[in-house]
Design a protein around this motif. Sequence first.
Motif, PDB file in Angstrom:
ATOM      1  N   TYR A  51     -23.547 -48.373  15.030  1.00 53.54           N
ATOM      2  CA  TYR A  51     -24.403 -47.860  15.901  1.00 53.54           C
ATOM      3  C   TYR A  51     -25.623 -47.262  15.343  1.00 53.54           C
ATOM      4  CZ  TYR A  51     -20.283 -49.288  18.968  1.00 53.54           C
ATOM      5  OH  TYR A  51     -19.406 -49.688  19.680  1.00 53.54           O
ATOM      6  N   ILE A  52     -26.862 -47.628  15.920  1.00 52.11           N
ATOM      7  CA  ILE A  52     -28.044 -47.006  15.182  1.00 52.11           C
ATOM      8  C   ILE A  52     -28.335 -45.937  16.382  1.00 52.11           C
ATOM      9  CG2 ILE A  52     -30.333 -47.222  14.501  1.00 52.11           C
ATOM     10  CD1 ILE A  52     -29.457 -50.095  13.876  1.00 52.11           C
ATOM     11  N   SER A  53     -28.612 -44.717  15.956  1.00 50.87           N
ATOM     12  CA  SER A  53     -29.080 -43.689  16.788  1.00 50.87           C
ATOM     13  C   SER A  53     -30.619 -43.939  16.898  1.00 50.87           C
ATOM     14  CB  SER A  53     -29.110 -42.471  15.987  1.00 50.87           C
ATOM     15  OG  SER A  53     -29.881 -42.036  15.105  1.00 50.87           O
ATOM     16  N   GLU A  54     -31.149 -43.334  18.068  1.00 46.29           N
ATOM     17  CA  GLU A  54     -32.480 -43.724  18.619  1.00 46.29           C
ATOM     18  C   GLU A  54     -33.519 -42.982  17.653  1.00 46.29           C
ATOM     19  OE1 GLU A  54     -33.538 -42.034  22.629  1.00 46.29           O
ATOM     20  OE2 GLU A  54     -31.862 -43.267  23.558  1.00 46.29           O
ATOM     21  N   ALA A  55     -32.896 -41.723  16.914  1.00 48.02           N
ATOM     22  CA  ALA A  55     -33.745 -41.032  15.727  1.00 48.02           C
ATOM     23  C   ALA A  55     -33.880 -41.983  14.649  1.00 48.02           C
ATOM     24  CB  ALA A  55     -33.199 -39.752  15.329  1.00 48.02           C
ATOM     25  N   GLN A  56     -32.879 -42.610  14.167  1.00 47.70           N
ATOM     26  CA  GLN A  56     -32.880 -43.390  12.976  1.00 47.70           C
ATOM     27  C   GLN A  56     -33.744 -44.652  13.245  1.00 47.70           C
ATOM     28  OE1 GLN A  56     -31.785 -42.896   9.889  1.00 47.70           O
ATOM     29  NE2 GLN A  56     -31.262 -40.799  10.564  1.00 47.70           N
ATOM     30  N   PHE A  57     -33.583 -44.998  14.546  1.00 46.68           N
ATOM     31  CA  PHE A  57     -34.318 -46.499  14.726  1.00 46.68           C
ATOM     32  C   PHE A  57     -35.947 -46.064  14.630  1.00 46.68           C
ATOM     33  CE2 PHE A  57     -36.476 -49.171  17.820  1.00 46.68           C
ATOM     34  CZ  PHE A  57     -36.243 -50.303  17.361  1.00 46.68           C
ATOM     35  N   ALA A  58     -36.337 -44.869  15.264  1.00 47.43           N
ATOM     36  CA  ALA A  58     -37.466 -44.306  15.749  1.00 47.43           C
ATOM     37  C   ALA A  58     -38.222 -44.092  14.068  1.00 47.43           C
ATOM     38  CB  ALA A  58     -37.680 -42.904  16.334  1.00 47.43           C
TER      39      ALA A  58
END
Length: 231
Positions: free
Chosen positions: A41-48
């Motif tokens: 699962y990729i967090s929104e922060a890591q994706f950003a």
Amino acid sequence: TGTFRRQRPADKGAPDKLCIMPAGHESNWVVNGAIRLAHLYISEAQFALGCVRLLDREPRELQLQEATFLDDPQQSVRFRQLITLDWAEPAERLLASSLAHEIVDHAVLSQVGLRQGLRLKGGLAPSLRRQLVEYIEAHLDQPITLGELALRCNLSEYHFARMFRTSFGLPPHQYLLARRLHRACQLLRLGELPLGQVALLCGFASASHFSNRFRQAFGATPGEYRMAIRG
């Protein structure tokens, strides 16, 4: 083998096949026989952070593109390495974290597309966003305040913080900390600098402050990280 989505029964799963599911995605699956899955699962922060660092784009413009039973040998190898690690062991947990970041970076570079039907409102102009990225990267070893960054954009601190979060996908202090820790990881992997010097080069006030922040992010000290990554 034999697994498929209800909406697409002709496409069958197989060993080393990958699926990518964007945020908010829903799907139904038929599983025939025993199956072993690895989910990341990729967090929104890591994706950003990936969108800004790797693509020089605003995260809100982009999303992972859905894919079912994708062939990607590089990613498959990383997943197979990931599932062999003992996450209860600090050193192997660090290796797992490093592998996960490689998986995320690869996905951002190869599986990201424009978010459909999006009309952007607010945020920083692309030129300002790039200037901020370059300024922060060039001054990670120095104190950087919210007021200083806001002044570079001729905005109040409150307005700047809101616009920064809109364009970068996370608040200024979180982005700055993430970039400091990323620089620290690079220095720990590539050199033999004393930990105190690494702390100063990455803008941390002291070695203890650096160690505390690093442990919060990675679950291990900078010294443990250096040992684990170098094997």
